[in-house]
Design an enzyme around this catalytic site. Sequence first.
Site, PDB file in Angstrom:
ATOM      1  N   ASP A   1     -77.969 -28.727  11.187  1.00  0.00           N
ATOM      2  CA  ASP A   1     -78.655 -27.573  11.756  1.00  0.00           C
ATOM      3  C   ASP A   1     -79.562 -27.003  10.667  1.00  0.00           C
ATOM      4  OD1 ASP A   1     -79.408 -25.180  12.933  1.00  0.00           O
ATOM      5  OD2 ASP A   1     -77.386 -24.344  13.023  1.00  0.00           O
TER       6      ASP A   1
ATOM      7  N   GLU B   1     -84.786 -19.284   9.111  1.00  0.00           N
ATOM      8  CA  GLU B   1     -84.386 -19.149  10.519  1.00  0.00           C
ATOM      9  C   GLU B   1     -82.997 -18.553  10.629  1.00  0.00           C
ATOM     10  OE1 GLU B   1     -82.588 -20.447  14.418  1.00  0.00           O
ATOM     11  OE2 GLU B   1     -81.921 -20.769  12.353  1.00  0.00           O
ATOM     12  N   GLU B   2     -82.102 -18.969   9.740  1.00  0.00           N
ATOM     13  CA  GLU B   2     -80.699 -18.552   9.841  1.00  0.00           C
ATOM     14  C   GLU B   2     -80.484 -17.074   9.533  1.00  0.00           C
ATOM     15  OE1 GLU B   2     -78.514 -20.245  11.163  1.00  0.00           O
ATOM     16  OE2 GLU B   2     -78.860 -22.381  10.842  1.00  0.00           O
TER      17      GLU B   2
ATOM     18  N   ASP C   1     -84.230 -27.514  17.912  1.00  0.00           N
ATOM     19  CA  ASP C   1     -83.042 -27.021  17.213  1.00  0.00           C
ATOM     20  C   ASP C   1     -81.822 -27.724  17.795  1.00  0.00           C
ATOM     21  OD1 ASP C   1     -81.352 -25.434  15.553  1.00  0.00           O
ATOM     22  OD2 ASP C   1     -82.734 -23.747  15.746  1.00  0.00           O
TER      23      ASP C   1
ATOM     24  N   HIS D   1     -72.359 -24.800  12.243  1.00  0.00           N
ATOM     25  CA  HIS D   1     -72.166 -23.872  11.124  1.00  0.00           C
ATOM     26  C   HIS D   1     -70.893 -24.163  10.333  1.00  0.00           C
ATOM     27  CE1 HIS D   1     -75.253 -20.502  12.118  1.00  0.00           C
ATOM     28  NE2 HIS D   1     -75.747 -21.724  12.292  1.00  0.00           N
TER      29      HIS D   1
END
Length: 348
Positions: free
Chosen positions: A173, A205-206, A228, A312
């Site tokens: 990711d 982005e995170e 994504d 994640h």
Amino acid sequence: MELSHKLKKLVETDGVSGYEENIFAQAKDLFSHLCDDIRSDALGNMIAHISRGGHKKVMLAAHMDEIGLMVKDIDDGGFIQFTNIGGYDYRTLPAQEVIIHGREKVFGIVATKPPHIQDEEDRNKAPKMEDMRIDIGLSKEEAKKVLSIGDPITVKRNLLKLQNDFYSSKAMDDRAGVLAMLHCFEILNKMKHSIDVYGVCTVQEEVGTRGAIVSAFNINPDIGIAVDVGFGSTPQLPKDETLDLSKGVGIAFGANIHPKLHKKLIELAKEHNIPYQVDLVPGNSGTDTRSIQISRCGIATALLSIPLRYMHTSVETLSMEDIKNVGKLLAYFILSLDNIDLEELLCF
């Protein structure tokens, strides 16, 4: 170079949100022979541009940053206190090997209290991040010579090949999305088309889709497509909220998605025998899609999702075939715009 080797290069390069210099260099090296120019902007996005005159502009976006950790303090015993950058699943952190990116790379392990000396209440719940420490084997004085407060930390993990075409690693990711975008560029490199294509490896982005905000404003494309990862199915998750691995591209539909682009992508998937799944995203997608969509006066936007298990964590797992199919669908979409009136395609 095979896609699996390119994926290895991408996921094993560090690039926590806000610290993307190394992954920028790696992505630039992979894209450089497939585009007319590569540049960065003030925030650090990498923009690979295929120039065809600028009459029709498509922006592809996949974020190159990864979740990680940050040095918060060095205690009297030389143990490192840390906090998170992005939404790390802290329950998976105990016993992980990590790399602290200080004045030099320092290896460490995430340590917690052994179960033998925990009380019953603590044994029945995951340790909190503030109760964990990173042991690097140095005293406080030695640690301060090589580390500083604010240094980024990544989990030490190499790409793991599972059975069939499954792979597991940290940072899938969204380095998988970067690879899908790269595969699209490889296909376009062999085709003739009149579309200006901007492949943006976005930053941060995170921590708030910040890279997509500034790059979409700068490029001002006619169409924006974010790539994504989506939630891959496992036995514990509801079927209607997940995507099956190796069963095709997730073509998202919801408030952030232009309905005619969604319809067009499905038509192309059927036409070119690309397996797909509908990915329902009723609200904010939590991806770069929304930031592209609401840039300037609004941009027609779509989202393609790569099914991913264990999001994640350091063992994010996916199918290489899904990455390839996303790249193919992106390429066929861009090629299909050559003889289309965009106003007719995008009007409601």
